[in-house]
Every structure is written in structure tokens, then in C-alpha cells.
Motif scaffolding. Structure first.
Motif, PDB file in Angstrom:
ATOM      1  N   ASP A 265       4.200   9.281  -0.060  1.00  0.00           N
ATOM      2  CA  ASP A 265       5.225   8.330  -0.489  1.00  0.00           C
ATOM      3  C   ASP A 265       5.763   8.708  -1.870  1.00  0.00           C
ATOM      4  O   ASP A 265       5.041   9.263  -2.706  1.00  0.00           O
ATOM      5  CB  ASP A 265       4.669   6.905  -0.552  1.00  0.00           C
ATOM      6  N   THR A 266       7.031   8.379  -2.073  1.00  0.00           N
ATOM      7  CA  THR A 266       7.692   8.621  -3.348  1.00  0.00           C
ATOM      8  C   THR A 266       8.415   7.345  -3.769  1.00  0.00           C
ATOM      9  O   THR A 266       8.383   6.337  -3.049  1.00  0.00           O
ATOM     10  CB  THR A 266       8.729   9.753  -3.231  1.00  0.00           C
TER      11      THR A 266
ATOM     12  N   CYS B 108       0.842  -1.195   0.000  1.00  0.00           N
ATOM     13  CA  CYS B 108       0.000   0.000   0.000  1.00  0.00           C
ATOM     14  C   CYS B 108       0.875   1.241   0.000  1.00  0.00           C
ATOM     15  O   CYS B 108       1.757   1.382   0.853  1.00  0.00           O
ATOM     16  CB  CYS B 108      -0.883   0.006   1.250  1.00  0.00           C
ATOM     17  N   ALA B 109       0.633   2.125  -0.950  1.00  0.00           N
ATOM     18  CA  ALA B 109       1.299   3.423  -0.952  1.00  0.00           C
ATOM     19  C   ALA B 109       0.510   4.363  -0.055  1.00  0.00           C
ATOM     20  O   ALA B 109      -0.722   4.398  -0.099  1.00  0.00           O
ATOM     21  CB  ALA B 109       1.389   3.975  -2.365  1.00  0.00           C
ATOM     22  N   MET B 110       1.235   5.115   0.760  1.00  0.00           N
ATOM     23  CA  MET B 110       0.623   6.058   1.684  1.00  0.00           C
ATOM     24  C   MET B 110       0.790   7.484   1.130  1.00  0.00           C
ATOM     25  O   MET B 110       1.674   7.733   0.304  1.00  0.00           O
ATOM     26  CB  MET B 110       1.293   5.946   3.051  1.00  0.00           C
ATOM     27  N   GLN B 111      -0.025   8.415   1.610  1.00  0.00           N
ATOM     28  CA  GLN B 111       0.106   9.813   1.196  1.00  0.00           C
ATOM     29  C   GLN B 111       1.537  10.274   1.444  1.00  0.00           C
ATOM     30  O   GLN B 111       2.116  10.001   2.493  1.00  0.00           O
ATOM     31  CB  GLN B 111      -0.845  10.698   1.988  1.00  0.00           C
TER      32      GLN B 111
ATOM     33  N   ALA C 240      -2.438   6.742  -0.361  1.00  0.00           N
ATOM     34  CA  ALA C 240      -2.150   7.609  -1.500  1.00  0.00           C
ATOM     35  C   ALA C 240      -3.366   7.668  -2.412  1.00  0.00           C
ATOM     36  O   ALA C 240      -4.225   6.777  -2.388  1.00  0.00           O
ATOM     37  CB  ALA C 240      -0.937   7.071  -2.264  1.00  0.00           C
ATOM     38  N   SER C 241      -3.433   8.690  -3.225  1.00  0.00           N
ATOM     39  CA  SER C 241      -4.508   8.776  -4.221  1.00  0.00           C
ATOM     40  C   SER C 241      -4.402   7.569  -5.153  1.00  0.00           C
ATOM     41  O   SER C 241      -3.324   6.975  -5.288  1.00  0.00           O
ATOM     42  CB  SER C 241      -4.374  10.066  -5.033  1.00  0.00           C
ATOM     43  N   PRO C 242      -5.499   7.193  -5.802  1.00  0.00           N
ATOM     44  CA  PRO C 242      -5.426   6.060  -6.729  1.00  0.00           C
ATOM     45  C   PRO C 242      -4.336   6.224  -7.799  1.00  0.00           C
ATOM     46  O   PRO C 242      -3.642   5.261  -8.130  1.00  0.00           O
ATOM     47  CB  PRO C 242      -6.823   6.003  -7.353  1.00  0.00           C
TER      48      PRO C 242
ATOM     49  N   GLU D 147      -1.272   3.609  -7.826  1.00  0.00           N
ATOM     50  CA  GLU D 147      -0.988   2.713  -8.948  1.00  0.00           C
ATOM     51  C   GLU D 147       0.431   2.912  -9.472  1.00  0.00           C
ATOM     52  O   GLU D 147       1.151   1.946  -9.753  1.00  0.00           O
ATOM     53  CB  GLU D 147      -1.999   2.922 -10.072  1.00  0.00           C
ATOM     54  N   ARG D 148       0.839   4.168  -9.599  1.00  0.00           N
ATOM     55  CA  ARG D 148       2.191   4.463 -10.080  1.00  0.00           C
ATOM     56  C   ARG D 148       3.243   3.839  -9.171  1.00  0.00           C
ATOM     57  O   ARG D 148       4.178   3.170  -9.623  1.00  0.00           O
ATOM     58  CB  ARG D 148       2.397   5.975 -10.168  1.00  0.00           C
ATOM     59  N   LEU D 149       3.066   4.006  -7.850  1.00  0.00           N
ATOM     60  CA  LEU D 149       4.048   3.473  -6.900  1.00  0.00           C
ATOM     61  C   LEU D 149       3.973   1.949  -6.789  1.00  0.00           C
ATOM     62  O   LEU D 149       4.992   1.293  -6.573  1.00  0.00           O
ATOM     63  CB  LEU D 149       3.869   4.134  -5.533  1.00  0.00           C
ATOM     64  N   TYR D 150       2.793   1.377  -6.947  1.00  0.00           N
ATOM     65  CA  TYR D 150       2.648  -0.082  -6.965  1.00  0.00           C
ATOM     66  C   TYR D 150       3.457  -0.670  -8.123  1.00  0.00           C
ATOM     67  O   TYR D 150       4.232  -1.609  -7.951  1.00  0.00           O
ATOM     68  CB  TYR D 150       1.170  -0.455  -7.068  1.00  0.00           C
ATOM     69  N   GLU D 151       3.265  -0.128  -9.315  1.00  0.00           N
ATOM     70  CA  GLU D 151       3.989  -0.622 -10.490  1.00  0.00           C
ATOM     71  C   GLU D 151       5.489  -0.400 -10.330  1.00  0.00           C
ATOM     72  O   GLU D 151       6.296  -1.281 -10.674  1.00  0.00           O
ATOM     73  CB  GLU D 151       3.478   0.059 -11.767  1.00  0.00           C
ATOM     74  N   TYR D 152       5.862   0.751  -9.805  1.00  0.00           N
ATOM     75  CA  TYR D 152       7.279   1.053  -9.590  1.00  0.00           C
ATOM     76  C   TYR D 152       7.885   0.073  -8.583  1.00  0.00           C
ATOM     77  O   TYR D 152       8.980  -0.452  -8.798  1.00  0.00           O
ATOM     78  CB  TYR D 152       7.440   2.497  -9.102  1.00  0.00           C
ATOM     79  N   PHE D 153       7.176  -0.181  -7.484  1.00  0.00           N
ATOM     80  CA  PHE D 153       7.648  -1.122  -6.468  1.00  0.00           C
ATOM     81  C   PHE D 153       7.863  -2.511  -7.080  1.00  0.00           C
ATOM     82  O   PHE D 153       8.907  -3.136  -6.864  1.00  0.00           O
ATOM     83  CB  PHE D 153       6.650  -1.193  -5.309  1.00  0.00           C
ATOM     84  N   ALA D 154       6.903  -2.991  -7.850  1.00  0.00           N
ATOM     85  CA  ALA D 154       7.032  -4.311  -8.476  1.00  0.00           C
ATOM     86  C   ALA D 154       8.255  -4.344  -9.395  1.00  0.00           C
ATOM     87  O   ALA D 154       9.004  -5.329  -9.408  1.00  0.00           O
ATOM     88  CB  ALA D 154       5.758  -4.656  -9.241  1.00  0.00           C
TER      89      ALA D 154
END
Length: 149
Positions: free
Chosen positions: A37-38, A32-35, A97-99, A103-110
Motif C-alpha cells: 500500500d502507498t 489496516c495498511a496492507m503490504q 504492512a510492516s509496522p 503507522e506511516r499510512l495510518y497517520e497519513y490516512f487520518a
């Protein structure tokens, strides 16, 4: 970012009755990305998870990482890890975090987990997913990239 990491002997994720990702031995990572987060938080958490020594060595001690055992990771977005249950009986999710950022950070994390040399399967961001797993141990670890966590 927040993650719930489970050592699994297998795990899968299904959307609309179709399996979209599965792994054998490895890690199920609910993320989960939090508000606020970068990419820096994603980098830190991906590196930590890749090196997390929670698999058994020849003597039965948790001393090996997912990379050491040549395992995989199933990474599933889960904004409910941001739940605030401090008031009332209905959780609030205002710290997620906002959707778009999520999503951006989820894909980046993966991608960062992949760059650590770990094969990755994924869920689908924002989808109604069914996650199946066999938690090995059970071993379940809460991780947070926040400095005070």
C-alpha cells in the motif's frame, strides 16, 4: 488498505484506562495498511469513506454522508483486518504492512480524512486499545482499496 466502517451514535478508544479519543455521531473506522500500500490507496479510501452515504435523510433512507450530517470519525489502527484464516485455526498476518509502513499510512490516512473536512479522533498505533461503540443500525461496511476487491 482495508477498512471496517461502522455508523455510530458514539464511540471511544481507551489506552491504559485513559480515554484518548471519542466522537458522537459519525463513523468508527478500523483501518489496516496492507503490504504494497502507498499514499494513493490511503487517498482513495479516505475520499470514498468521506462520501459514503450511510446516514439517514429526512425520509429515513441512507442518503447522507458523515460530512453531510456534520459528524466525526474515530480512526483506529487494526492490523488484524489483514488476517488470513485459510489454513489452520491460527490467523496469519503476513499480508499486513510492516509496522513502520503501517503507522506511516495510518497517520497519513487520518490526515486525509481530516482534509476531507471531517473532524477526526484517533487511537494509538500499536497500543493495546479498548474500543467502545454504539453501532447505529447496525450499519457495518467492509471496504478495500485493492482493485479486485
Amino acid at each position: 488498505m482495508r477498512a471496517l466502517v461502522q455508523r455510530v451514535s458514539k464511540a471511544s478508544v481507551t489506552v491504559d484506562d485513559a480515554e484518548i479519543g471519542h466522537i458522537g455521531t459519525g463513523l468508527l473506522v478500523l483501518i489496516c495498511a496492507m503490504q504494497g500500500d502507498t499514499e494513493a490507496e490511503a487517498d482513495k479510501l479516505a475520499a470514498k469513506i468521506a462520501k459514503l452515504r450511510i446516514f439517514k435523510d429526512a425520509e429515513g433512507r441512507m442518503n447522507l454522508s458523515v460530512k453531510d450530517i456534520e459528524g466525526s470519525a474515530l480512526i483506529v489502527s487494526q492490523f488484524t483486518l489483514a488476517a488470513d484464516t485459510s489454513r489452520g485455526n491460527r490467523p496469519g498476518f503476513s499480508t499486513a504492512a510492516s509496522p513502520q509502513d503501517g503507522e506511516r499510512l495510518y497517520e497519513y490516512f487520518a490526515d486525509q480524512v481530516t482534509h476531507q473536512g471531517i473532524p477526526v479522533a484517533k487511537g494509538r498505533f500499536g497500543a493495546d486499545m479498548k474500543v467502545g461503540l454504539i453501532n447505529d443500525g447496525p450499519v457495518t461496511i467492509w471496504m478495500d482499496s485493492a482493485p479486485d476487491a
